[in-house]
Design a protein around this motif. Sequence first.
Motif, mmCIF file in Angstrom:
data_model
loop_
_atom_site.group_PDB
_atom_site.id
_atom_site.type_symbol
_atom_site.label_atom_id
_atom_site.label_comp_id
_atom_site.label_asym_id
_atom_site.label_seq_id
_atom_site.Cartn_x
_atom_site.Cartn_y
_atom_site.Cartn_z
ATOM 1 N N GLN A 85 48.054 78.609 28.454
ATOM 2 C CA GLN A 85 49.017 79.701 28.356
ATOM 3 C C GLN A 85 49.629 80.059 29.709
ATOM 4 O OE1 GLN A 85 47.426 83.251 26.574
ATOM 5 N NE2 GLN A 85 49.328 84.410 26.791
ATOM 6 N N PHE A 86 48.801 80.115 30.754
ATOM 7 C CA PHE A 86 49.276 80.645 32.032
ATOM 8 C C PHE A 86 49.590 79.569 33.069
ATOM 9 C CE2 PHE A 86 46.524 84.050 30.265
ATOM 10 C CZ PHE A 86 47.518 85.005 30.073
ATOM 11 N N ASN A 87 49.149 78.333 32.825
ATOM 12 C CA ASN A 87 49.429 77.255 33.785
ATOM 13 C C ASN A 87 49.825 75.980 33.039
ATOM 14 O OD1 ASN A 87 49.707 75.852 36.158
ATOM 15 N ND2 ASN A 87 47.523 75.789 36.646
ATOM 16 N N PRO A 88 50.873 76.042 32.224
ATOM 17 C CA PRO A 88 51.239 74.860 31.420
ATOM 18 C C PRO A 88 51.757 73.700 32.266
ATOM 19 C CG PRO A 88 52.906 76.584 31.220
ATOM 20 C CD PRO A 88 51.766 77.186 31.970
ATOM 21 N N LYS A 89 52.355 73.974 33.419
ATOM 22 C CA LYS A 89 52.880 72.880 34.239
ATOM 23 C C LYS A 89 51.759 71.961 34.710
ATOM 24 C CE LYS A 89 57.183 74.935 35.874
ATOM 25 N NZ LYS A 89 58.035 75.235 37.047
ATOM 26 N N SER A 106 53.211 62.336 16.914
ATOM 27 C CA SER A 106 54.592 62.359 16.455
ATOM 28 C C SER A 106 55.545 62.601 17.617
ATOM 29 C CB SER A 106 54.773 63.460 15.405
ATOM 30 O OG SER A 106 54.628 64.732 16.013
ATOM 31 N N PRO A 107 56.805 62.185 17.489
ATOM 32 C CA PRO A 107 57.794 62.479 18.532
ATOM 33 C C PRO A 107 57.952 63.974 18.773
ATOM 34 C CG PRO A 107 58.623 60.816 17.014
ATOM 35 C CD PRO A 107 57.367 61.340 16.410
ATOM 36 N N GLU A 108 57.860 64.776 17.696
ATOM 37 C CA GLU A 108 57.996 66.226 17.846
ATOM 38 C C GLU A 108 56.877 66.788 18.717
ATOM 39 O OE1 GLU A 108 59.977 64.803 14.204
ATOM 40 O OE2 GLU A 108 57.938 64.617 14.968
ATOM 41 N N TYR A 109 55.689 66.271 18.517
ATOM 42 C CA TYR A 109 54.561 66.757 19.313
ATOM 43 C C TYR A 109 54.744 66.381 20.785
ATOM 44 C CZ TYR A 109 49.827 67.533 20.935
ATOM 45 O OH TYR A 109 48.742 67.981 21.638
ATOM 46 N N MET A 110 55.183 65.164 21.036
ATOM 47 C CA MET A 110 55.411 64.746 22.414
ATOM 48 C C MET A 110 56.482 65.609 23.075
ATOM 49 S SD MET A 110 56.744 61.095 23.913
ATOM 50 C CE MET A 110 58.428 61.518 23.450
ATOM 51 N N VAL A 111 57.551 65.915 22.344
ATOM 52 C CA VAL A 111 58.614 66.768 22.889
ATOM 53 C C VAL A 111 58.066 68.137 23.245
ATOM 54 C CG1 VAL A 111 60.738 67.990 22.281
ATOM 55 C CG2 VAL A 111 60.519 65.552 21.793
ATOM 56 N N SER A 112 57.216 68.680 22.378
ATOM 57 C CA SER A 112 56.663 70.006 22.656
ATOM 58 C C SER A 112 55.834 70.006 23.930
ATOM 59 C CB SER A 112 55.820 70.482 21.468
ATOM 60 O OG SER A 112 54.658 69.700 21.324
ATOM 61 N N CYS A 113 55.078 68.921 24.163
ATOM 62 C CA CYS A 113 54.288 68.822 25.393
ATOM 63 C C CYS A 113 55.198 68.755 26.620
ATOM 64 C CB CYS A 113 53.393 67.587 25.344
ATOM 65 S SG CYS A 113 52.078 67.648 24.105
ATOM 66 N N ILE A 114 56.255 67.961 26.528
ATOM 67 C CA ILE A 114 57.186 67.833 27.645
ATOM 68 C C ILE A 114 57.858 69.167 27.945
ATOM 69 C CG2 ILE A 114 59.308 66.719 28.437
ATOM 70 C CD1 ILE A 114 58.510 64.264 26.808
ATOM 71 N N GLN A 115 58.230 69.886 26.908
ATOM 72 C CA GLN A 115 58.876 71.172 27.114
ATOM 73 C C GLN A 115 57.923 72.186 27.721
ATOM 74 O OE1 GLN A 115 60.403 72.040 23.186
ATOM 75 N NE2 GLN A 115 62.419 71.197 23.694
ATOM 76 N N ARG A 116 56.681 72.179 27.289
ATOM 77 C CA ARG A 116 55.697 73.106 27.866
ATOM 78 C C ARG A 116 55.472 72.813 29.344
ATOM 79 N NH1 ARG A 116 53.730 77.666 25.925
ATOM 80 N NH2 ARG A 116 51.590 77.171 26.528
ATOM 81 N N ALA A 117 55.608 71.536 29.739
ATOM 82 C CA ALA A 117 55.393 71.170 31.142
ATOM 83 C C ALA A 117 56.507 71.688 32.039
ATOM 84 C CB ALA A 117 55.280 69.656 31.272
ATOM 85 N N GLY A 118 57.646 71.950 31.488
ATOM 86 C CA GLY A 118 58.735 72.508 32.275
ATOM 87 C C GLY A 118 59.220 71.634 33.414
#
Length: 574
Positions: A85-89, A106-118
Amino acid sequence: MEHWLDPSDGGEPNPWTSVLPTLLLPQRSTETSFYIDTSFNRNDLLKCFPVEVIDKIINHISYPALLELKLLSKSWASYIRDRIQFNPKATFKHLDFSNWNDDLVSPEYMVSCIQRAGGSVEEISFQTCNPRQHFAYTRLAIILQHKVPAALDAINVKSVVLGTSVWGPDPISMIESVSNLLSNLQVLSIDDSFSCFLQEWNHFGSITLDIFAGLRELRISMGIMPDFIDFLGKDTTRIWFPNLEVFECRFDKNLDPMLNQKSWPDFSRPARMNTHFALPNVRRFMLGDVPQSRKVAYCPLDQQCLDLVICWMPCLDTFSCHGIAVVGTGSYSYLVPRSDFRQNKLLKTFDFSYSNALNMPAIPCSCEQLILRSSGLVPRTLAYIDGQEHYVGQLGIGNILDLGHSGPDLSFMDSTVMVTDEYGSLSVLDVSGSDERMTSEVLCGILARCNPLLIKELSFQFCPRISFTREFICGGKCRSNNVLGWILELCPMLEILRIGQNVNVVDDIMKQVVQLRKLHHLNIANTTVTDTGINYLCMAPQLKTVALHGSQASGRPLQAAGIDIVDEVLPILL
């Protein structure tokens, strides 16, 4: 209780993850408590070290493997949730799905991880195997920012990529959603779907080129290596991977090794050879994997392809080839006696273990480590006869030993000059598991070509033709009593010696081993040495560790002398 991976665990819901629960973590038995007590536990690192120290340790654990720590205790579960939550990068910097079920990422899951990484993602890894569903192609289109659907049409998934998939939004919108979030990507491990995208290389946009330029490590499967090499050579004016330092081609372990290769294209066009450095900064080049046994067939590698690739790598430092048979079988009838690495003047390590070729490749004088474990090759020194390169092994080993180190260019036959410095920089030599060609005479002939002050490590385990007890004749002269006598003479600075799995290593040999004054590690595992020979080793001045599992010695004298007994098992194919 099902515990699903969720990159938004502890944070705001993510629209991509609401479509499909992605990875199922292992479940604990219902007979035991799912969590341990949160009271002080000496085995709980969270109670032993400051949070700052724990954070530095956790930074080296990739996601989603990190989530398995939530199963340790309530305190660990709370720590991981807070970190997400506090250190996603930092949490999503290294995305390694190579050990997870590929059907569930899934591709959607991978996208969500990439977006959380900022924008902090430095590594994305998947299994380097043959994909079985459209997930792999959609994921790679997202990573490479490749919007041209022709590559996907070729595999009959046009209905998936052009419309809205049953798993969520269409790939084009997902590609655009991470277009500015992969600028820091440095490590990429991808599957065979890459081959389809290489066919559309002329449609790669500026974002794709920036991603390629930022890569430091690239791992692909051996199955697409022909297409990849052909892709690199299509445009000799372009360097696709200017900063790549590590290039690995691994086996698809689900396939027979012989099926890991497709047909090889013709690489014989002169423009592709020495005039183009397609991989100018690659320092480590690795091919294949260690096979399970000698009964496993080698994976074929076109020799012309190998010769071409090493010409593209002027900064090559480490070459590793495992489970490969280098052959020249192309329809273009390309066949040379051996590969030549002498143009790779920075090469330090040459590892051709568990592999075979027509002849021993030539290596540069800069090479420091020569590893031919369970290989079909034997080191041989090059000689020039009437302007043609030949191997000394073809001329007779006796002539080599008579020459010694009398000069920089040694002439022992009319119009013949031997290259004396080919192994002049070697500090490590490993020929363990060699075939019947590795005899006592050949081994000593190789050592005669080395600098005696540089050799620090010798390994020749399971070499049945090397005799440690009998005398051998070379050049009409009786040299030392046995091989170890030669080693004492040629390698006085030796620090590590491995002679295990040789039945003719007996107690009397240990008397000579003690004379190696610099020796600090010895491997005599699976030999006939008893405590009588071990007593001699106790007098070795700098010996620190001995591997003797499987021998007839108990090791008690060594322990009394303060010498550690260790287990050392090297993969040798028998």
